[in-house]
Structures are given as C-alpha cells and as structure tokens.
Design an enzyme around this catalytic site. Structure first.
Site, PDB file in Angstrom:
ATOM      1  N   HIS A 133       0.822  -1.212   0.000  1.00 65.94           N
ATOM      2  CA  HIS A 133       0.000   0.000   0.000  1.00 65.94           C
ATOM      3  C   HIS A 133       0.850   1.254   0.000  1.00 65.94           C
ATOM      4  CE1 HIS A 133      -3.412  -2.544   0.816  1.00 65.94           C
ATOM      5  NE2 HIS A 133      -2.855  -2.994   1.906  1.00 65.94           N
ATOM      6  N   HIS A 171       1.999   8.915   1.263  1.00 67.33           N
ATOM      7  CA  HIS A 171       0.832   8.786   0.376  1.00 67.33           C
ATOM      8  C   HIS A 171       1.088   9.684  -0.822  1.00 67.33           C
ATOM      9  CE1 HIS A 171      -1.592   6.699   3.459  1.00 67.33           C
ATOM     10  NE2 HIS A 171      -0.904   7.461   4.300  1.00 67.33           N
ATOM     11  N   THR A 222      -6.223   4.231   6.911  1.00 72.75           N
ATOM     12  CA  THR A 222      -6.324   2.925   6.250  1.00 72.75           C
ATOM     13  C   THR A 222      -7.114   2.008   7.183  1.00 72.75           C
ATOM     14  OG1 THR A 222      -4.238   2.247   7.261  1.00 72.75           O
ATOM     15  CG2 THR A 222      -4.117   3.118   5.020  1.00 72.75           C
TER      16      THR A 222
END
Ligand SMILES: *[C@@H]1O[C@H](CO)[C@@H](O)[C@H](O)[C@H]1NC(C)=O
Ligand SMILES: *[C@@H]1O[C@H](CO)[C@@H](O)[C@H](O)[C@H]1NC(C)=O
Length: 321
Positions: free
Chosen positions: A85, A113, A221
């Site tokens: 991720h 991110h 998340t």
C-alpha cells in the site's frame, strides 16, 4: 537485523496471502468506498483525512510547539518495506513527540501517500482549503502510557500522527531525500524490504516545525480506528519533480501494478473542531500566532508601565498636598 527484516517480510507475505481480497484504494471489491463493509469503523463520524478549511480553524494559543526528541540524524539500521500500500520505514522507540498537554508519544513508523495516476499527480490525504498537495508524509506514534503499539492501537487515546505535506519545487533536488529515494528500487515488489543505514527524520520534515493544525481523527487505512490525535504541519517539504516522479513510479502493489494514488478521500468533519497554534489571515500569508503573543505582551507591559507612572504621579501630588 537481517533476520528481523526477513521475519517481517514473511509475516507480511503471510498476511497478504491470508487476505486474498485485501483492501485497495480504487480497484476491486474492497476499494475505499467499500471499506466500511469489511471494516465498520471506516464508516464512523470522526474519520481522517479531512479538508483543513483555514477560515474555520480555531486558534488555540495553548498549543505550544511539539517537542520532538531523537528526530535528528542517527546511525543504525532502519528497515524499509513495500507493504503493498505504501513504503514504510520502521522507527526506533528513542524517537519521541511530546504534545502541548505533556502527553508523550513514541514513534513506530513513517510512510507516504502519493498520486501519479494519469495526469493527476497530487496525492496528499489532507487538503488545505480544498487543495490537494503532491505527497504526504505520516510519522505514526503511540501514547507512551501504553507498553506497546499493539495495546495502544485499541485505546481511545492511543495514537498520534505527525503529518507533513510535500510540494514540488521544479528543479530543486532535496538531498535529504536522496538516500530514501535511491532505496525505492530495492522494494519494487510488495513484501520486499531493504535497510536504510542512518536516518534524519528532522531533515525530511519541513524546516518550520512550530506551526500545526490539530484535530481528533482516525487511521486513514483500515481498520480506520478513531483514536488518532493528528498534527498536520503548516510548513511544507519541497521535492523536485523528478524525485516525486520516482516515488510515484518505483513501487508495485501485490498485483504487480504500479503503486499510485494511495490516498484516501477526505472525510466529513461532522461536529469536530480543528485547532491551530497560529492565526491564519488570508491577506498576510505568514503566521500571526507568535506576532500576536509578542504584541499582547508589549501592550501588557505598557499598561503596567502606565499604571506605575500614574501611581507615582498620585503619590507625588499627595506628598505635595
Ligand atoms: C522534550 O522531551 C524530552 C523527553 O521526552 C525531555 O527530556 C525534554 O526536557 C523536553 N524538552 C522541553 C523543552 O520540554
Ligand atoms: C510479480 O512479478 C514477480 C517478478 O516477475 C513475480 O515473481 C510474481 O509472481 C508476480 N506477482 C504477481 C501477483 O503477479
């Protein structure tokens, strides 16, 4: 350390294998719109990230600077992993953050991110007045009153994240990121890990660590636990376009697809209040918190001076009468 890294990778691969249909940001049955079906907390009322709307932020002069210790340059080995991720760096428990109320938090890991899909390069999670920044860095901590992250992660006051937004400054390579970025090729595949030798988190954060927004929210998340005290720094980190491009194009997810746009959409604020330790004024693009305190002190000391002056005058007049 190598065995630790191997062990971590095995655990992670095990976890990936176990959840055949792992959550995603935008593909498949468990994309972010569907997280709440598998992870009910993701549908809660105090979720993160949020849009930080500056004119609605409440100034709180009691929010003094965060006390960050152990954030400076340090030697040693820091495992860095592609968890499918994001890219995540493990941090040593000597790194601590103390909030204005005295609560001490212990660092665990940091991750990023980013965007990069098609023409969209922005991928920060928090937005400011609706503007999405290029990248966002999260330094995850747990409350030191708990003996481990695993315990803290289920407690209502368990976690704190220090976040910073990254901007592109076209041709300016940020050399504080060079080592990290050059290691990305070692963690191309989900589950792969490498080791950074030496780390200076302070240099990877914005120059000004004083001003921040703060609010109560959640992990961004799954399982989206609503026990995170957020500190989003007002100053930003600058990277070159080439550096951001490498971050956006170096890693693959667990389906061997380029890992891009790994950010969650902003969530409703509901009845929460975002605080900041500075006053935003749209016409002055600098921070008024410190200036205001300075002038208030100045006014107060002038008032004190005037009071004394009047007292003296009165005393003098009395003695003349
Ligand atoms: C910052 O925190 C450290 C340890 O948590 C403490 O030893 C130090 O005195 C603190 N510094 C300030 C200025 O409060
Ligand atoms: C991803 O690519 C690597 C290297 O080619 C391969 O070993 C692995 O099986 C691939 N994984 C998937 C899920 O396709």
């Amino acid at each position: 350390m190598t065995t630790l890294v191997t062990l971590l990778s095995l655990l992670l691969l095990g976890a990936l294998a176990q959840h055949g249909s792992d959550w995603t940001y935008s593909d498949g049955a468990l994309d972010q719109a569907h997280w709440p079906t598998e992870y009910p907390l993701c549908g809660g009322k105090r979720q993160s990230p949020i849009n930080l709307q500056r004119k609605k932020v409440q100034y709180n002069p009691l929010l003094t600077a965060l006390n960050l210790t152990g954030y400076e340059a340090q030697g040693g080995e820091f495992p860095m992993i592609n968890n499918g991720h994001t890219v995540q760096i493990s941090l040593p428990p000597t790194m601590r953050m103390t909030a204005a109320d005295g609560t001490e938090y212990i660092a665990l890991q940091m991750h990023f991110h980013w965007g990069g899909a098609s023409s969209e390069i922005s991928g920060s999670e928090h937005t400011i007045d609706g503007i999405r920044y290029v990248t966002e860095i999260h330094v995850v901590h747990y409350n030191s009153k708990y003996s481990s992250y695993d315990i803290a992660k289920n407690e209502p006051d368990g976690l704190a994240v220090l976040a910073a937004l990254i901007e592109v400054k076209e041709y300016t390579e940020n050399t504080y990121y060079s080592d990290f970025i050059s290691h990305l090729k070692n963690v191309r595949y989900a589950g792969q890990s490498t080791v950074l030798s030496g780390l200076d988190i302070q240099d990877m954060l914005p120059a000004n660590l004083y001003y921040y927004y703060s609010y109560w929210g959640s992990l961004t998340t799954p399982p989206c636990t609503e026990n995170v005290l957020w500190f989003v720094l007002s100053d930003t980190v600058k990277l070159s376009r080439a550096q951001v491009w490498k971050l956006e194009n170096s890693l693959l997810d667990s389906h061997n697809k380029t890992l891009r746009n790994d950010y969650r959409r902003t969530q409703p604020l509901n009845n929460r209040v975002v605080e900041a330790n500075f006053i935003y004024h749209p016409e002055y693009r600098h921070h008024l918190g410190v200036e205001l305190q300075f002038y208030l002190r100045k006014i107060n000391s002038n008032v004190e001076y005037l009071k004394k002056y009047i007292e003296q005058k009165k005393a003098k007049r009395k003695s003349q009468d």
